[in-house]
Write a protein that holds these residues in place. Structure first.
Motif, short mmCIF file in Angstrom:
data_model
loop_
_atom_site.label_atom_id
_atom_site.label_comp_id
_atom_site.label_asym_id
_atom_site.label_seq_id
_atom_site.Cartn_x
_atom_site.Cartn_y
_atom_site.Cartn_z
N ARG A 73 -17.68 75.68 8.50
CA ARG A 73 -18.00 76.96 7.84
C ARG A 73 -16.95 78.02 8.16
N LEU A 76 -14.06 77.24 5.85
CA LEU A 76 -14.40 77.53 4.46
C LEU A 76 -14.41 79.03 4.18
N ALA A 77 -14.67 79.83 5.20
CA ALA A 77 -14.74 81.28 5.02
C ALA A 77 -13.40 81.89 4.62
N VAL A 78 -12.29 81.17 4.85
CA VAL A 78 -10.98 81.70 4.47
C VAL A 78 -10.36 80.94 3.30
N ASN A 81 -10.68 80.61 -2.77
CA ASN A 81 -11.67 80.79 -3.82
C ASN A 81 -13.04 80.81 -3.14
N PRO A 82 -13.52 81.99 -2.71
CA PRO A 82 -14.79 82.08 -1.96
C PRO A 82 -15.97 81.53 -2.73
N ALA A 83 -15.97 81.67 -4.06
CA ALA A 83 -17.11 81.20 -4.84
C ALA A 83 -17.23 79.68 -4.77
N ALA A 85 -16.18 77.75 -2.29
CA ALA A 85 -16.63 77.42 -0.93
C ALA A 85 -18.12 77.69 -0.78
N GLN A 86 -18.59 78.79 -1.31
CA GLN A 86 -20.00 79.14 -1.19
C GLN A 86 -20.88 78.15 -1.97
#
Length: 480
Positions: A73, A76-78, A81-83, A85-86
Motif C-alpha cells: 500500500r 501504491l500510494a505513489v 495514476n492514483p485512481a 491504484a485505488q
C-alpha cells in the motif's frame, strides 16, 4: 523512498550505465527474488534484481493476505495514476486476510483480445516491486523477465521504468525487440511487441501510456542485459537487436531454472537428463571481442569463480542459488529449512528435467518430498491451468488466436490441436512457483497446490553455509 525520475523537456533515451557491479543477484522464480532480497543486495554493493514473472498475481495475493507490513500500500500510494491504484485496493485488499482454506481471487487469463486486467495489475505490480527495492539507497535495481511470457512483457517493463528501474535482464528466449521497446518508453512514446503465434502469422501488441491515464513523459532508459548461452547469440543481439544492448549474462547449463537446450541432436544420460558437451561451452575470447561487458552465470557462487571470471575478461558473475536460500529471499521458510538441513546431510539432488517445463526448455528440479518432483505428488495433482503464463499462442482453423499449454488438462490441450504425446511429465510451473513463494492457490475440494523447487547444480555447496545466513554474508564471501 528514493526520488522517482523527473521528466525533462528532451527525451532521455540513452541508458544510464552506472559503475559495473561485480556480483549480480539472479532473478529467480516467482517472488523468490523479491524486493527485500534485491534491496539488501543493493545496500551491500551488488546489483539487486527483482523477478517480474507473475508479478500481477503476486501483487493481488499479497493484498488478499492483508499486506501485513503495509509495504504494498505504501508503494501504491505513489503510483502516478492514483485512481488505478485505488481501484486495485478496493477490489483485492483484505485487511484481515483470507479465511483458512479460502481460495485466492483470480484475474481472468489474458488473451490477444482481452488483457486489460492483466496489464493494469502487471503495471502496478512491477511498479510496487521496483519502488520497494529502491528504498533507502541510490544504487540501481534490476528487473528479470522471461522472454517467453510475451503477454505481460510490455506492462512489466513500463511499470518498472515508472519506478526507476536501472537494468533489465531477460532470458528464456531471444529478446530481440526489447531494446527498442525500452527506447520508446524512455522517449515517452507507445511501444509494440510482436507475439509469436504457432501455425500462423504473429500478432502485435502495443502499450500506450495514455490508455492507462499515465502521462507519456520521458523516463530514464535502463541498461539491457540479455541472457545468452552462446557467443553467436550474443553477437546477433549486439548487431541486430531493435536498439542498443549494454551487456550480457552468459549462462551455462549448470544454472538453475530454465536452461538452453544442448546444441545438436538431443542425447540423454542414464538418468534421462540432457547431455551437454563442448559445443555448449561459450567462447569467452569471442565474447570479449564484442566489446560489451558480460557476467558469467551457472556454478559461480564461490570467490574462486569470481576471480576466474575477472581473469577471463568478464565484468563479474551472476549468482542465484546462494541468494535463493538467504534469509531475505521470498522462498518459503519451510522449503529453505528443509533444503539447508539436507545440504548439511549431503542428501540433495538436482535433476535437469527435459519435460517439466511447458516451454520445452530443460528445467532444473530439486528432488524434495512433498513437491512435484515426487511422482506420487505429480500423479495426485489434478491438472488445471488458471494462471496461464507459459501458454503458447496458436492459430485456430478459423484464423483466430488461441492459447494452450501441455500442462493443462490433456483433453483440453488435444481439443486445441495439441498432441497428447506432448503432455506426459509436463508440470504446472505457474502454480508450483507461486506455492514456493508462499502464495499457493487452494483449488476445488480444498486441495492446495504443491511446489516445485528449482536450483543450480551447485546446490550441494550449501553444506558450507549456516542456516539463517543473509545476502550480505553471500556478498562478503564472494568478494573475499
Amino acid at each position: 523512498m528514493t526520488d522517482q525520475p523527473t521528466a525533462t523537456d528532451q527525451p532521455e533515451t540513452r541508458p544510464h550505465v552506472p559503475e559495473l557491479p561485480r556480483v549480480i543477484q539472479g532473478g529467480m522464480g516467482i517472488a523468490v527474488s523479491d524486493w527485500r532480497l534485491a534491496r539488501t543486495v543493493c545496500l551491500h554493493g551488488g546489483l539487486g534484481v527483482v523477478s517480474g514473472t507473475g508479478i500481477d498475481t503476486v501483487l493481488l495475493r499479497r493484498l488478499q493476505d492483508g499486506d501485513p507490513g503495509g509495504e504494498v500500500r505504501r508503494a501504491l500510494a505513489v503510483f502516478p495514476n492514483p485512481a488505478l491504484a485505488q481501484a486495485c485496493l478496493e477490489r483485492y485488499f483484505r485487511p484481515e486476510g483470507r479465511a483458512p482454506g479460502e481460495a485466492y481471487a483470480r484475474l481472468p487469463m489474458p488473451t490477444a483480445e482481452r488483457y486489460r486486467d492483466a496489464w493494469e495489475m502487471t503495471l502496478l505490480g512491477a511498479f510496487v516491486e521496483v519502488t520497494l527495492a529502491r528504498e533507502g539507497h541510490d544504487r540501481p535495481v534490476g528487473l528479470n523477465l522471461l522472454t517467453k511470457l510475451q503477454l505481460h512483457t510490455l506492462p512489466a517493463l513500463y511499470g518498472a521504468m515508472l519506478a526507476g528501474v536501472g537494468t533489465v535482464i531477460m532470458g528464456a528466449g531471444i529478446p530481440r525487440d526489447i531494446p527498442g521497446i525500452l527506447d520508446s518508453f524512455a522517449a515517452g512514446r507507445p511501444a509494440s511487441l510482436r507475439v509469436d503465434v504457432r501455425g500462423g502469422e504473429g500478432l502485435t501488441l502495443t502499450l500506450d501510456p495514455a490508455d492507462f491515464d499515465l502521462r507519456p513523459d520521458p523516463l530514464v532508459r535502463p541498461a539491457f542485459y540479455p541472457i545468452v548461452s552462446s557467443h553467436v547469440l550474443a553477437g546477433v543481439l549486439a548487431r541486430k537487436a531493435s536498439g542498443p544492448v549494454q551487456g550480457f549474462i552468459v549462462e551455462g547449463p549448470t544454472a538453475g531454472g530454465h536452461n538452453a537446450p544442448p546444441r545438436g541432436p538431443l542425447t540423454l544420460d542414464d538418468r534421462g537428463q540432457p547431455v551437454y558437451g563442448e559445443r555448449d561451452e561459450v567462447d569467452l575470447p569471442a565474447m570479449r571481442a564484442l566489446g560489451l561487458p558480460f557476467w558469467l552465470a551457472g556454478g559461480c557462487g564461490t570467490p574462486g569463480a569470481l576471480r576466474d571470471a575477472l581473469a577471463a575478461g568478464a565484468a563479474g558473475i551472476q549468482v542465484g542459488t546462494l541468494f535463493a536460500f538467504a534469509q531475505e529471499s521470498g522462498l518459503r521458510a519451510d522449503l529453505k529449512a528443509d533444503v539447508l538441513t539436507r545440504a548439511q546431510a549431503g542428501s540433495l539432488d538436482v535433476f535437469t528435467d527435459p519435460l517439466a517445463s511447458p516451454t520445452g526448455f530443460p528445467f532444473k528440479v530439486v528432488t524434495l518430498p512433498g513437491t512435484l518432483s515426487q511422482p506420487e505428488v505429480y500423479a495426485a495433482r489434478e491438472r488445471v491451468c488458471d494462471l496461464g503464463y507459459l501458454r503458447e499462442a496458436y492459430r485456430t482453423d478459423s484464423g483466430r488466436v488461441g492459447w494452450r499449454c501441455p500442462a493443462e488438462p490433456v483433453a483440453a490441450y488435444e481439443s486445441k490441436g495439441g498432441a497428447a504425446a506432448d503432455t506426459p511429465g509436463r508440470k504446472c510451473l505457474c502454480n508450483a512457483l507461486m506455492a514456493d513463494a508462499g502464495y499457493a492457490q487452494v483449488q476445488r475440494g480444498g486441495r492446495t497446490e504443491p511446489g516445485l523447487l528449482t536450483s543450480g547444480d551447485g546446490l550441494g555447496a550449501l553444506r558450507d553455509w549456516t542456516p539463517g545466513y543473509g545476502a550480505a554474508d553471500v556478498l562478503r564471501v564472494l568478494h573475499g
